[in-house]
Design a protein around this motif. Structure first.
Motif, short mmCIF file in Angstrom:
data_model
loop_
_atom_site.label_atom_id
_atom_site.label_comp_id
_atom_site.label_asym_id
_atom_site.label_seq_id
_atom_site.Cartn_x
_atom_site.Cartn_y
_atom_site.Cartn_z
N THR B 277 6.92 20.91 -35.84
CA THR B 277 6.77 22.19 -35.70
C THR B 277 5.99 23.02 -36.86
O THR B 277 5.48 23.99 -36.46
CB THR B 277 8.34 22.97 -35.49
OG1 THR B 277 8.83 22.41 -36.87
CG2 THR B 277 8.84 22.20 -34.23
N THR B 278 6.23 22.65 -37.99
CA THR B 278 5.33 23.15 -39.30
C THR B 278 5.12 22.37 -40.04
O THR B 278 5.57 21.12 -39.75
CB THR B 278 6.31 24.12 -39.93
OG1 THR B 278 7.27 23.50 -40.44
CG2 THR B 278 6.84 25.16 -38.99
N GLU B 279 4.09 22.58 -40.81
CA GLU B 279 3.68 21.57 -41.82
C GLU B 279 4.89 21.04 -42.90
O GLU B 279 5.06 20.13 -43.15
CB GLU B 279 2.61 22.15 -42.78
CG GLU B 279 1.81 21.14 -43.83
CD GLU B 279 0.80 21.81 -44.56
OE1 GLU B 279 0.36 22.76 -44.29
OE2 GLU B 279 0.28 21.04 -45.63
N ASP B 280 5.70 22.05 -43.21
CA ASP B 280 6.71 21.87 -44.10
C ASP B 280 7.64 20.97 -43.46
O ASP B 280 8.46 20.05 -43.96
CB ASP B 280 7.43 23.33 -44.39
CG ASP B 280 6.79 24.03 -45.48
OD1 ASP B 280 6.11 23.44 -46.13
OD2 ASP B 280 7.15 25.14 -45.74
N ALA B 281 8.18 21.22 -42.21
CA ALA B 281 8.76 20.08 -41.31
C ALA B 281 8.16 18.83 -41.38
O ALA B 281 8.86 17.72 -41.57
CB ALA B 281 9.05 20.65 -39.86
N ALA B 368 1.79 20.53 -35.88
CA ALA B 368 1.73 20.62 -37.28
C ALA B 368 1.87 19.12 -37.78
O ALA B 368 2.45 18.04 -37.08
CB ALA B 368 3.02 21.21 -37.84
N GLU B 369 1.22 18.98 -38.96
CA GLU B 369 1.27 17.43 -39.49
C GLU B 369 1.18 17.29 -41.16
O GLU B 369 0.61 18.40 -41.57
CB GLU B 369 0.12 16.66 -38.91
CG GLU B 369 -1.23 17.15 -39.12
CD GLU B 369 -2.34 16.48 -38.58
OE1 GLU B 369 -2.19 16.37 -37.30
OE2 GLU B 369 -3.52 15.83 -39.11
N ALA B 370 1.60 16.20 -41.70
CA ALA B 370 1.47 16.21 -43.29
C ALA B 370 1.43 14.58 -43.41
O ALA B 370 1.85 13.90 -42.67
CB ALA B 370 2.37 16.80 -43.72
#
Lengths: 390, 390
Positions: B277-281, B368-370
């Motif tokens: 859902t978010t980069e932090d996630a 989102a990704e990381a």
């Protein structure tokens, strides 16, 4: 003895051909013969909780459990709906044999994640376990053997209250042990006359001070289950405080035995943090130190490396644990090797030969304290976990 | 080449007798010959930060650094006021030689925590390093060797912008590597004409995507320092975006080299989390997986154990990373071994022989990704850290 130490319980442990180890006992059954069937439980908080955890959570929710069937040799985790149906079929089999409802049969599994169980072996084993049920000491011992995986020894406890009621228990767990429950299956039995509510309160308090304060490798399991079952067979209504204390003593003993049998461990490490502003602050510090691979390797090498203790302590945020770096002292096995955040007595003075290593950290910031246990990190841990079902 | 690739920098690496290893180069000096002396830095957030970190933080705070002196063989951490005075004396020695102010000399140390440095060796070594200063390729290489501890090879980077400015760098780091900076010392140089503010912005962005996304062993150091120095010697005012990109590329390269030289590692593991859902996630999920000792042991054993991937993923709270367990897929080296939170293709299809292992996790919850990098956990890691200075 284990779970059969308390009156009103019978048990069995049989080799059902679930484990990859030929002839290993791998299926345990614990039956509550009453007159009560009160129960409480604590489960893993892992979001990928296993099918038997999903099943048993529903079973225990009404406070009644008639029997528990436990298998090693397979976790039945991440197995989707087919896995859940296996847990249900296993419970139904036992329910049929006991003339009970499947909704009163808890199921626990441990072993490799991601594969279905050999259900025919489980069901045949359930029959064999039912046939072997006994309230004798040997039956309890068999059950405690049948739940072992990488454990090198069974872990049991037997305690007696001053008014004659008893608490017995067994646990398995050796790796994948982390602070939010350890990777383990645990069944504790009592013949005291207590309600499900009393059981849950006693269990929550006991687990918080025991299984939630040990950390072998920081890894949380998908299958953790702790069950507390009451038969009422002693007829004794215990003093509530004494009952809570006995449950806490049982969970503390079993948790300590898990650390003592941590995968590959050559030292059991007790980390006592004192002088904290709050118990939570002390706990945050203790857990940070317990999670340090570098420290755990140093202890394996008999090196009381206080620098690695401080550097892990230094990762705790000031909000979580207020303290001043230059006021911290550290004793290892009674020798103050760190004073005021710097070098104290020489590390060569520390005798690292005992299996138990005591790390005492004084934050000098308050009056609260907490203790956590962990293991050292050895070649053998890597060996066990690099080669386990690879 | 390393730090001398950029114009306007001279360097040296000498054996000063600080390291316990006879004859090892253990003292490096990097001098910015200008015309600019702009500087930026990022330091460890560890509360037990070392004396040289305390010293250098003050030095860099005004955006000017004339030189950096770095030693291996001792961290000068948890050494109190005497340790701080050692850092000051070292800076003053270099300042005297250069005719500069000690307040423009940064100091970095790495090695064992808790012991003072042999200051006479450091000061004599500072003189020898000053005498050996050169802007040649060999001098840069010598410096990158002198900062190594358990590193098995020097780690350097050389990049050139389209308008002719250059970025060079060196880093040391192999163990005690965690997401909030790795245990490392890093010096990056550039001959671009840039302000201290531009440097700090470029460095923050680069570090966030590189050093803050690698994790060898989850242990945070007391000494981490990343310095970015600009000489302006090229006379080129770079395009700001291109400059930022080059700094990011430099930090990414150096961070990747740290993982490639992780203590005892036999595999470099890239964990890419998509569909968050978010980069932090995505980052929270990637870090949880990267921190799993059990998974890291499995990879060491060439076992693409997706159960251990999911069980570590399952420890991330739903608040930190919303996703549904039964929608998660996992590919290891291109083989989808986990589909919808359960078993996918057979793990035997995965080729685990390459040094690089790619774990691709799709949460199927967003866009989102990381990506984070880590190493496997081997016997050799335990050996290095059980026997290091014990």
């Amino acid at each position: 003895m284990s779970v059969t130490f308390a009156q009103g319980f019978s048990a069995a442990g049989v080799a059902a051909g679930i484990s990859a180890v030929e002839g290993k006992k791998d299926l345990a059954l614990v039956v509550n013969n009453g007159p009560l069937d009160a129960a409480a439980a604590v489960f893993t908080t892992n979001r990928f909780c296993a099918a038997p955890v999903q099943w048993s959570r529903a079973v225990v929710s009404d406070g009644h459990v008639k029997a528990v069937i436990l298998n090693s040799g397979g976790a039945n985790a991440c197995t989707g709906k087919p896995g859940y149906e296996q847990s249900r079929a296993t419970a139904e089999k036992i329910a049929g044999l006991l003339g009970a409802s499947a909704n009163d049969i808890a199921v626990c599994s441990t072993g490799l994640i991601g594969e279905l169980l050999p259900l025919d072996h489980v069901l045949a084993g359930a029959q064999a376990a039912f046939d072997a049920l006994s309230d004798g000491a040997e039956a309890g011992a068999d059950a405690s053997h049948a739940i072992m995986t990488t454990d090198t020894k069974p872990k049991t406890v037997e305690l007696e209250g001053s008014t004659g009621f008893r608490v017995g228990g067994m646990v398995k767990g050796s790796g994948m042990i982390a602070p939010q429950l350890a990777t383990m299956l645990c069944v504790i039995t009592t013949d005291a006359v207590v309600s499900a509510g009393q059981l849950q309160a006693a269990l929550n308090a006991g687990v918080e001070m025991s299984f939630n304060r040990i950390d072998v490798d920081g890894c949380m399991s998908t299958n953790d289950t702790v069950l507390l079952l009451a038969s009422g067979a002693s007829g004794v209504e215990p003093d509530p405080d004494e009952f809570n204390e006995l449950v806490a003593e049982a969970t503390a003993s079993l948790a300590r035995q898990i650390v003592g049998d941590g995968e590959g461990a050559s030292h059991d490490i007790r980390i006592a943090v004192t002088g904290a502003t709050t118990e939570d602050a002390a706990l945050a510090c203790g857990r940070a130190v317990a999670a340090s691979n570098l420290l755990k390797c140093a202890i394996a090498g008999n090196d009381p490396n206080w620098g690695r203790i401080l550097s892990s302590l230094g990762t705790v945020s000031p909000e979580d644990a207020p303290f001043e770096a230059e006021k911290v002292t550290v004793d290892v096995n009674g020798v103050r090797i760190c004073e005021n955040g710097g070098a104290g007595r020489d590390r060569s003075e520390v005798d690292m030969t005992p299996r138990e290593v005591h790390i005492d950290i004084d934050l000098n910031a308050g009056d609260a304290e907490a203790t956590v246990w962990t293991d050292d990190l050895t070649h053998e841990y890597v060996h066990i976990n690099a080669d386990y079902e690879s």
